[in-house]
Motif scaffolding. Structure first.
Motif, mmCIF file in Angstrom:
data_model
loop_
_atom_site.group_PDB
_atom_site.id
_atom_site.type_symbol
_atom_site.label_atom_id
_atom_site.label_comp_id
_atom_site.label_asym_id
_atom_site.label_seq_id
_atom_site.Cartn_x
_atom_site.Cartn_y
_atom_site.Cartn_z
ATOM 1 N N ILE A 73 -9.216 1.708 -2.286
ATOM 2 C CA ILE A 73 -9.846 1.902 -0.980
ATOM 3 C C ILE A 73 -11.280 1.378 -0.996
ATOM 4 O O ILE A 73 -11.733 0.736 -0.038
ATOM 5 C CB ILE A 73 -9.796 3.391 -0.597
ATOM 6 N N VAL A 91 0.137 4.206 -2.630
ATOM 7 C CA VAL A 91 -0.149 5.571 -2.196
ATOM 8 C C VAL A 91 0.791 6.557 -2.887
ATOM 9 O O VAL A 91 0.386 7.649 -3.308
ATOM 10 C CB VAL A 91 -0.026 5.688 -0.662
ATOM 11 N N MET A 128 0.788 -1.228 0.000
ATOM 12 C CA MET A 128 0.000 0.000 0.000
ATOM 13 C C MET A 128 0.824 1.285 0.000
ATOM 14 O O MET A 128 0.446 2.240 -0.687
ATOM 15 C CB MET A 128 -0.984 -0.007 1.166
ATOM 16 N N THR A 178 -2.312 1.974 4.498
ATOM 17 C CA THR A 178 -2.726 3.058 3.600
ATOM 18 C C THR A 178 -2.830 4.370 4.364
ATOM 19 O O THR A 178 -2.323 5.414 3.923
ATOM 20 C CB THR A 178 -4.079 2.729 2.952
ATOM 21 N N LEU A 207 -5.866 5.118 -6.458
ATOM 22 C CA LEU A 207 -5.897 4.763 -5.045
ATOM 23 C C LEU A 207 -7.313 4.702 -4.500
ATOM 24 O O LEU A 207 -7.645 3.833 -3.689
ATOM 25 C CB LEU A 207 -5.060 5.765 -4.247
#
Length: 397
Positions: free
Chosen positions: A275, A265, A261, A313, A271
């Protein structure tokens, strides 16, 4: 400071920031019997990480102004080691809880200041250090879940060994950081800002607020899982060691999550879609536990483990959405106390609802509903904006 030394320092502190919380779940029943804790007191115990992280984390930046980042982390690790070691030998439930708060206070300081340490020393290795940090945090959460039940099964007092081992690990890390601090000095990068004015400024940043909600909800799920997941599986009919293994799978998947992650990111323009996918996995995992917990229990654990990628994240977003190290420290000092205050309500509420309703149906249903809030806040926080810029824009008005 050479990169290998920075990485070693991050690993040694990170691996000790979660065992104090995750080591309780696999031996919760034995701990209750040994200290005479009722279900409400057990719920308080599972809520203590979030409560302490919220209360003490807000003071971490102020502490760093006095002792520097390095010195503050040494003090934090000393508190972790002392609290975890001594609590394993006491017979008083009250003293056990007090020592637990001491250990969690140390973890709270580490939670706030390690991202600033990484931002200060990361340079071109910033994504790598974020991956190292997130991965090692997950490893530290996983090991007690994996071995806690096995160690506790040695004899009637085995739960003490299962809990005390992690205090010894923190003591070793404290010695390393003490030597590092003597060699390199205070590292006063976090000495800018802090206090009420910083928190007020951060509330004017939509990215900071969204990130605090995202961090808080995912932390709530993480600490519910640390405290109750093994018991949920045990109540579904699984043996203690197997239930602990399922909880370890959930936490252990944070290891690849910590590797993957931070890179996404830093580099991925998609991204927000990732999520949303984490939210889908969370709903799938809890739904399986709600409907058929003893059928394919490992599959529900895998879904929840992948959903736990939200944690690395959130950590990576703290450094990715800030430009300057002092803003990183301030952002971390704002997000984590606010987030953990929200997280603290989860384990206690889950325990109380389970005791009132006599089943896990209502608690798990509420966890499913909260995943929607997590995804919404995460999508907002993932937008490519810098908190520094939002604060400057607010000041210019």
């Amino acid at each position: 400071m050479p990169f290998w030394l920075i990485a070693a320092a991050v690993v040694l502190v990170a691996v000790n920031l979660r065992p104090g919380a995750s080591s309780v779940g696999p031996v919760l029943a034995e701990l209750q019997a040994g200290l005479g804790l009722d279900a409400t007191a057990a719920g308080v115990l599972t809520a203590l990480p979030g409560l302490t992280f919220a209360a003490v984390g807000a003071l971490a930046v102020a502490l760093s102004r006095k002792a520097g980042i390095n010195g503050s982390i040494v003090l934090a690790l000393a508190a972790v080691a002392g609290g975890l070691l001594v609590r394993a030998f006491v017979d008083s439930a009250v003293l056990f809880l007090v020592l637990t708060v001491l250990a969690f206070a140390g973890m709270a300081v580490g939670n706030i200041l390690v991202p600033a340490f990484i931002k200060r020393h990361g340079g071109r290795h910033l994504p790598v250090l974020n991956s190292v940090y997130g991965t090692t945090l997950a490893l530290g959460a996983t090991l007690p879940l994996l071995f806690g039940g096995i160690l506790a099964g040695t004899d009637a007092e085995g739960w003490r060994l299962s809990l005390g081992l992690w205090g010894a690990a923190a003591l070793g890390a404290c010695i390393f950081w003490a030597v590092l601090t003597l060699r390199t000095g205070r590292d006063p990068v976090a000495a800018v800002g802090g206090g009420r004015r910083t928190r007020t400024r951060m509330r004017s940043s939509r990215t900071a607020v969204a990130l605090s909600i995202f961090f808080g909800v995912q932390s709530m799920h993480a600490y519910v899982q640390f405290g109750w997941m093994a018991q949920i599986y045990r109540d579904a009919g699984l043996e203690q060691a197997t239930a602990g293994l399922m909880a370890a799978i959930i936490a252990g998947l944070g290891i690849p999550g910590g590797l993957i992650m931070p890179v996404l990111v830093a580099r991925s323009p998609r991204l927000r879609f990732y999520i949303a996918g984490l939210g889908v996995c969370m709903v799938a995992g809890y739904s399986g536990l709600l409907l058929i917990p003893d059928t394919l229990p490992w599959l529900w654990a895998v879904f929840l483990g992948v959903a736990g990628f939200a944690f690395p994240t959130a950590l990576a977003l703290i450094t990715a959405r800030s430009r300057e190290p002092q803003v990183t420290a301030q952002l971390s000092g704002f997000i984590q106390p606010v987030g953990y205050l929200l997280a603290a309500t989860g384990p206690f509420a889950i325990g109380a609802l389970h005791e009132l309703s006599g089943s896990w149906t209502l608690p798990i249903s509420l966890l499913i509903a909260s995943s929607v809030i997590m995804v919404g806040a995460g999508i907002r926080a993932a937008a490519p904006r810098y908190v520094d810029d939002e604060l400057e824009a607010q000041n210019a008005r």
